[in-house]
Motif scaffolding. Structure first.
Motif, mmCIF file in Angstrom:
data_model
loop_
_atom_site.group_PDB
_atom_site.id
_atom_site.type_symbol
_atom_site.label_atom_id
_atom_site.label_comp_id
_atom_site.label_asym_id
_atom_site.label_seq_id
_atom_site.Cartn_x
_atom_site.Cartn_y
_atom_site.Cartn_z
ATOM 1 N N GLY A 75 0.809 -1.216 0.000
ATOM 2 C CA GLY A 75 0.000 0.000 0.000
ATOM 3 C C GLY A 75 0.840 1.262 0.000
ATOM 4 O O GLY A 75 0.535 2.225 -0.723
ATOM 5 N N GLU A 76 1.903 1.275 0.774
ATOM 6 C CA GLU A 76 2.788 2.438 0.819
ATOM 7 C C GLU A 76 3.443 2.684 -0.540
ATOM 8 O O GLU A 76 3.576 3.836 -0.980
ATOM 9 C CB GLU A 76 3.866 2.226 1.881
ATOM 10 C CG GLU A 76 4.880 3.356 2.010
ATOM 11 C CD GLU A 76 4.300 4.629 2.595
ATOM 12 O OE1 GLU A 76 4.998 5.668 2.538
ATOM 13 O OE2 GLU A 76 3.159 4.599 3.110
ATOM 14 N N THR A 77 3.831 1.603 -1.211
ATOM 15 C CA THR A 77 4.458 1.737 -2.524
ATOM 16 C C THR A 77 3.453 2.249 -3.557
ATOM 17 O O THR A 77 3.774 3.116 -4.377
ATOM 18 C CB THR A 77 5.046 0.386 -2.965
ATOM 19 O OG1 THR A 77 5.867 -0.139 -1.911
ATOM 20 C CG2 THR A 77 5.891 0.539 -4.221
ATOM 21 N N ASN A 79 0.909 4.098 -2.964
ATOM 22 C CA ASN A 79 0.635 5.507 -2.659
ATOM 23 C C ASN A 79 1.713 6.438 -3.187
ATOM 24 O O ASN A 79 1.509 7.654 -3.240
ATOM 25 C CB ASN A 79 0.491 5.697 -1.146
ATOM 26 C CG ASN A 79 -0.774 5.066 -0.597
ATOM 27 O OD1 ASN A 79 -1.744 4.851 -1.336
ATOM 28 N ND2 ASN A 79 -0.775 4.751 0.692
ATOM 29 N N ASN A 80 2.857 5.868 -3.571
ATOM 30 C CA ASN A 80 3.959 6.670 -4.104
ATOM 31 C C ASN A 80 4.139 6.481 -5.610
ATOM 32 O O ASN A 80 5.238 6.672 -6.136
ATOM 33 C CB ASN A 80 5.250 6.326 -3.367
ATOM 34 C CG ASN A 80 5.349 7.005 -2.012
ATOM 35 O OD1 ASN A 80 5.858 8.118 -1.917
ATOM 36 N ND2 ASN A 80 4.843 6.341 -0.976
ATOM 37 N N ASP A 132 7.813 1.259 4.343
ATOM 38 C CA ASP A 132 8.406 1.798 3.116
ATOM 39 C C ASP A 132 9.585 0.955 2.618
ATOM 40 O O ASP A 132 10.318 1.372 1.723
ATOM 41 C CB ASP A 132 8.847 3.244 3.310
ATOM 42 C CG ASP A 132 10.001 3.385 4.291
ATOM 43 O OD1 ASP A 132 10.265 2.441 5.063
ATOM 44 O OD2 ASP A 132 10.643 4.461 4.291
#
Length: 257
Positions: A75-77, A79-80, A132
């Motif tokens: 999810g963090e990836t 979002n980027n 991250d």
């Protein structure tokens, strides 16, 4: 022979490269054009696309907390600016360990068929310590890279104080940046998909062998593909390293190692 003519500064230069270098250059252009925020002019056009990564879990029997941490990293990836796809490779093992190579080959075939830029293969006992971590590995832009495996909870030493059952060669301390290594356990490996265009879709053997990591990564080195370890990105392995021969109750095929 015809008369020689002087080359002017603006004259085009024709260069013939080996086919492997052409493929690598084309992939480099494609890869750079897909990094979020980078606009690359190539061939008179501007290319800017969303980079993609297939996350292939080798098996579905996750240890506690592993799947949740992996989903947080995905999810963090995403979002980027990355296109992320998760896939659990079904268990192909009829007996313990025999079939893991085929499962990894399956993941490589899925990555190629889906047109992904990167493939992460991850075992069911790999715990991402930071959300991250995957994003940072991807941003390294390496052809093959592994995180730093925290081996301290279960590391043992021989009579000379040298660690054994270790997971990388050489065995590195954390937080030293990006360092080339000889081989690493395949518990968590990030590949640029160009690896499988060079090495083929069946890189891993279906046989039960000792020293399999050294076997795989030596083959890649012979193709000019270097393995790197990002010692700044940490993961934990919830199960200690156990040789296949020991799990199966067999004799060590290389006594003394």
């Amino acid at each position: 022979m015809g008369a020689e003519t002087a080359m002017k500064d603006n004259d085009p230069v024709q260069v013939t490269l080996p086919s492997a270098l052409v493929i690598e250059f084309q992939n480099w252009i494609r890869q750079k054009a897909r990094i979020p925020g980078v606009r690359l002019i190539y061939g008179g056009t501007i290319q800017e696309q969303t980079p993609s990564c297939l996350i292939a879990a080798i098996g579905t029997d996750f240890m506690p907390g592993v799947q949740e941490a992996l989903q947080a990293a995905i999810g963090e990836t995403a979002n980027n600016g990355w296109q992320m796809t998760f896939m659990a490779i079904k268990n192909l093992c009829i007996e313990p360990f025999r079939g893991l190579g085929a499962m990894r080959n399956w993941a490589a075939q899925e990555a190629l068929a889906g047109g992904y830029d990167y493939l992460l293969t991850v075992d069911n006992d790999v715990l991402f310590e930071e959300k991250d971590a995957l994003l940072r590995l991807l941003r390294r832009g390496q052809i093959v890279v592994v995180p730093w495996y925290d081996q301290r909870p279960y590391q043992k030493e021989d009579s000379d104080g040298i660690p054994w059952d270790y997971l990388t060669e050489p065995l590195l301390a954390p937080n030293q940046g990006l360092i080339p290594i000889q081989w690493a356990a395949v518990s968590c490996v990030l590949y640029n998909v160009v690896v499988f265009r060079y090495a083929g879709q069946r890189l891993w053997t279906d046989a039960l062998i000792s020293n399999e990591e050294a076997y795989y990564f030596k083959a890649l080195r012979n193709l000019g593909i270097r393995l790197w370890q990002d010692t700044d990105v940490h993961v934990s392995l919830l199960k200690g390293p156990t040789p296949v021969w020991k799990v199966l109750g067999r004799q060590n095929p290389n006594p003394g190692e």
